[in-house]
Design an enzyme around this catalytic site. Structure first.
Site, mmCIF file in Angstrom:
data_model
loop_
_atom_site.group_PDB
_atom_site.id
_atom_site.type_symbol
_atom_site.label_atom_id
_atom_site.label_comp_id
_atom_site.label_asym_id
_atom_site.label_seq_id
_atom_site.Cartn_x
_atom_site.Cartn_y
_atom_site.Cartn_z
ATOM 1 N N ARG A 1 12.493 9.194 0.003
ATOM 2 C CA ARG A 1 11.567 9.728 0.996
ATOM 3 C C ARG A 1 12.103 9.543 2.414
ATOM 4 O O ARG A 1 12.231 10.485 3.163
ATOM 5 C CB ARG A 1 10.251 8.979 0.848
ATOM 6 C CG ARG A 1 9.065 9.830 1.120
ATOM 7 C CD ARG A 1 7.796 9.042 1.069
ATOM 8 N NE ARG A 1 7.824 7.888 0.205
ATOM 9 C CZ ARG A 1 7.013 7.693 -0.803
ATOM 10 N NH1 ARG A 1 6.150 8.615 -1.122
ATOM 11 N NH2 ARG A 1 7.056 6.573 -1.491
ATOM 12 N N ASP B 1 14.130 3.502 -4.160
ATOM 13 C CA ASP B 1 14.718 4.066 -2.935
ATOM 14 C C ASP B 1 15.620 3.062 -2.218
ATOM 15 O O ASP B 1 16.354 3.434 -1.312
ATOM 16 C CB ASP B 1 13.609 4.507 -1.969
ATOM 17 C CG ASP B 1 12.820 5.687 -2.509
ATOM 18 O OD1 ASP B 1 13.225 6.226 -3.546
ATOM 19 O OD2 ASP B 1 11.814 6.066 -1.886
ATOM 20 N N GLY C 1 5.100 3.037 -7.577
ATOM 21 C CA GLY C 1 5.865 3.917 -8.467
ATOM 22 C C GLY C 1 6.716 3.127 -9.447
ATOM 23 O O GLY C 1 7.043 1.967 -9.208
ATOM 24 N N THR D 1 11.753 -1.107 -5.509
ATOM 25 C CA THR D 1 11.820 0.259 -4.993
ATOM 26 C C THR D 1 13.091 0.907 -5.482
ATOM 27 O O THR D 1 14.175 0.331 -5.323
ATOM 28 C CB THR D 1 11.846 0.300 -3.450
ATOM 29 O OG1 THR D 1 12.432 1.544 -3.039
ATOM 30 C CG2 THR D 1 12.644 -0.821 -2.821
ATOM 31 N N ARG E 1 -1.013 3.247 -7.382
ATOM 32 C CA ARG E 1 -0.779 3.147 -5.943
ATOM 33 C C ARG E 1 -2.096 2.832 -5.246
ATOM 34 O O ARG E 1 -3.164 3.069 -5.780
ATOM 35 C CB ARG E 1 -0.254 4.478 -5.401
ATOM 36 C CG ARG E 1 1.175 4.776 -5.768
ATOM 37 C CD ARG E 1 1.721 5.882 -4.895
ATOM 38 N NE ARG E 1 3.071 6.253 -5.284
ATOM 39 C CZ ARG E 1 4.160 5.607 -4.889
ATOM 40 N NH1 ARG E 1 4.057 4.556 -4.089
ATOM 41 N NH2 ARG E 1 5.355 5.999 -5.283
ATOM 42 N N ASP F 1 6.955 -1.830 -0.565
ATOM 43 C CA ASP F 1 6.534 -2.340 0.746
ATOM 44 C C ASP F 1 5.014 -2.305 0.925
ATOM 45 O O ASP F 1 4.419 -3.244 1.453
ATOM 46 C CB ASP F 1 7.261 -1.624 1.890
ATOM 47 C CG ASP F 1 7.180 -0.113 1.790
ATOM 48 O OD1 ASP F 1 6.680 0.400 0.770
ATOM 49 O OD2 ASP F 1 7.610 0.562 2.740
ATOM 50 N N ASP G 1 14.804 0.853 -0.119
ATOM 51 C CA ASP G 1 14.514 0.912 1.317
ATOM 52 C C ASP G 1 13.775 -0.317 1.853
ATOM 53 O O ASP G 1 13.223 -0.292 2.939
ATOM 54 C CB ASP G 1 13.722 2.192 1.649
ATOM 55 C CG ASP G 1 12.413 2.296 0.880
ATOM 56 O OD1 ASP G 1 12.160 1.442 0.006
ATOM 57 O OD2 ASP G 1 11.654 3.246 1.135
HETATM 58 O O1 F6P Z 1 8.763 5.105 -3.452
HETATM 59 C C1 F6P Z 1 9.551 5.411 -4.526
HETATM 60 C C2 F6P Z 1 9.447 6.840 -4.933
HETATM 61 O O2 F6P Z 1 10.195 6.918 -6.073
HETATM 62 C C3 F6P Z 1 9.884 7.872 -3.868
HETATM 63 O O3 F6P Z 1 11.236 8.123 -3.809
HETATM 64 C C4 F6P Z 1 9.134 9.085 -4.272
HETATM 65 O O4 F6P Z 1 8.892 9.946 -3.200
HETATM 66 C C5 F6P Z 1 7.857 8.529 -4.772
HETATM 67 O O5 F6P Z 1 8.137 7.233 -5.259
HETATM 68 C C6 F6P Z 1 7.188 9.413 -5.782
HETATM 69 O O6 F6P Z 1 6.361 8.675 -6.606
HETATM 70 P P1 F6P Z 1 4.869 9.054 -7.034
HETATM 71 O O7 F6P Z 1 4.905 10.466 -7.476
HETATM 72 O O8 F6P Z 1 4.577 8.063 -8.072
HETATM 73 O O9 F6P Z 1 4.034 8.883 -5.816
#
Ligand code: F6P
Length: 439
Positions: A255, A210, A88, A208, A154, A180, A212
């Protein structure tokens, strides 16, 4: 329990080449603002933690320090580097790409730097993504824009096909900017390289919003992202205060970790409740969310709830779907809460003006703020120094202001989340005055 051996970074071999940066660091030793290249950085940071290990100083878990070395592994004149951004988006991706290219070019004299497009997919030849030549001119202004000039995606790809491509293109170092999942991918690529006996380095800059990823300190872009989320919380506050029975919900990303929700809420003290994945809550009962909202609206006229997307998942049906990174697709907690709060106010014949904000992708697609830009540049420089010194299967991080090298298996073996017993959550409780337990 972590031990010194968990923190040993892999090297491709002895450093025998004089570094062009040797003059910068020659004679430098550790001081409050600098860590010498042979010194190591403590994992623990309190006396009690150190004492409780009961081991001699030299066996304490410590990290290798980041920074330029006097001798390096790769000869800059013949080194070729590949860069890839995965997963992301996150503020600062372009800053990291830019700083990698400039550090390699300006200081090491590495002229051949290429970018793979759209994540690991761009390293699979059959996907047909062009390889981009990353020159200082190409990257000079990219940090003004959000996103990544290389694109992202991804999902894992076959490490054998990736290593085939690296060999075909004569890549000596692969720099991976990703989360990660991407770091697990980087480790698999490193393992495939090792199995073939090749000298290709794989060095990561963890990413990230997040926040995390464990052991690396705060992740780049996080501060820009939560500052952007705080704007929505402020807007929610203004809206609900002007309304009769105003209740605002601001849903932010997060998340498994509620760092964005916590920091955004703390940034301006406009939130009444912060709901995060790490801390459960009930809807019903005297200490349940509905009763607490009722009381807050009765006392103060309005309430603002900051909701991390992964909060309260036990209150709604679980989904069995996964995204391309293998993450479980979350249930719609915001929709559920809106419905429950609306019903509750209707049952009590109380007026309600519900305002829902979902800043969503807007918080991660912006360019990095000045502070994050600096952080990105410094992480990227540290990653280049490590890579040129032949380190591999590692990421860079900044622990308590010291730049460190962290083995990838160590960062991917756990996760980082808001501790309900930690001082961050305590600050949130103090700032919102929400009860310690909402169950
Ligand atoms: O992992 C980072 C993040 O921003 C999360 O908080 C979120 O759930 C996710 O990516 C959403 O990203 P995408 O829609 O690109 O999968």
């Amino acid at each position: 329990m972590v031990s010194l051996s968990d923190l040993q970074v892999r090297s491709l071999g002895a450093c025998t080449v004089d570094s062009p940066l040797a003059l910068y660091v020659e004679g430098r030793t550790t001081n409050e603002y600098y860590v010498g290249e042979t010194d190591r950085i403590l994992y623990d940071d309190t006396l009690e933690l150190i004492e409780s290990r009961g081991v001699p100083l030299t066996e304490l878990p410590t990290f290798e320090s980041g920074g330029p070395r006097q001798k390096i592994f790769f000869d800059p004149a013949t080194t070729k580097v590949g860069v890839v951004t995965c997963g992301g988006l996150c503020p600062g991706l372009n800053d990291v790409i830019r700083a990698i290219v400039l550090e390699l070019n300006t200081h090491y004299g590495v002229r051949d730097v290429v970018g793979f497009q759209h994540g690991y997919a761009g390293l699979i030849e059959a996907n047909g993504h062009d390889v981009v030549q990353l020159t200082p001119e190409f990257v000079s202004r990219i940090s003004e824009r959000g996103g990544t000039v290389l694109g992202s995606s991804r999902g894992a790809q076959d490490p054998r096909a990736i290593v085939d491509r690296l060999v075909e293109l004569d890549i000596d170092i692969l720099m991976v900017i990703g989360g990660d999942g991407s770091m697990r991918g980087a480790h698999n690529i490193g393992a495939e390289i090792a199995a073939r006996g090749l000298s290709i380095g794989v060095v990561g800059v963890p990413k990230t919003i997040d926040n995390d990823i464990p052991h690396i300190g705060q992740s780049f872009g996080f501060s820009t992202a939560f500052a952007k989320a705080a704007e929505s919380i402020k807007a929610a506050r203004v809206e609900v205060e002007a309304a009769v029975g105003g209740v605002g919900i601001v849903k932010v990303m997060g998340r498994h970790a509620g760092f964005i929700a916590c920091y955004a809420a703390l940034a301006n003290h406009d939130a009444d409740f912060v709901l995060i994945p790490e801390v459960g809550f009930s809807l019903d009962g005297d200490n349940g969310l509905l009763a607490l909202i009722e009381r807050r609206v009765a006392d103060r006229g309005s309430a603002v709830i900051v909701l991390a997307e992964g909060a309260g998942q036990d209150l709604i049906p679980a989904s069995d779907r996964q995204d391309a990174s293998g993450n479980a697709v979350l249930g719609d907690i915001a929709g559920f809460l809106r419905e429950q709060i609306t019903k509750d106010f209707a049952n009590r014949n109380q007026p309600l003006t519900m305002r829902y904000f979902n800043p969503g992708y807007a918080i991660r697609s912006v360019p990095a703020d000045a502070s994050d830009s600096v952080y990105c540049a410094r992480l990227a420089q540290t990653a280049v120094h490590a890579a040129m010194a032949g380190r591999t299967d590692m990421v860079v991080g900044r622990r308590r202001h010291r730049f460190v090298h962290v083995p990838i298996p160590f960062v991917t073996s756990g996760s980082h989340s808001v501790s309900p017993d930690g001082d961050l959550w305590l600050s949130v409780l103090e700032s919102t005055a929400q009860p310690f337990s909402m169950c």
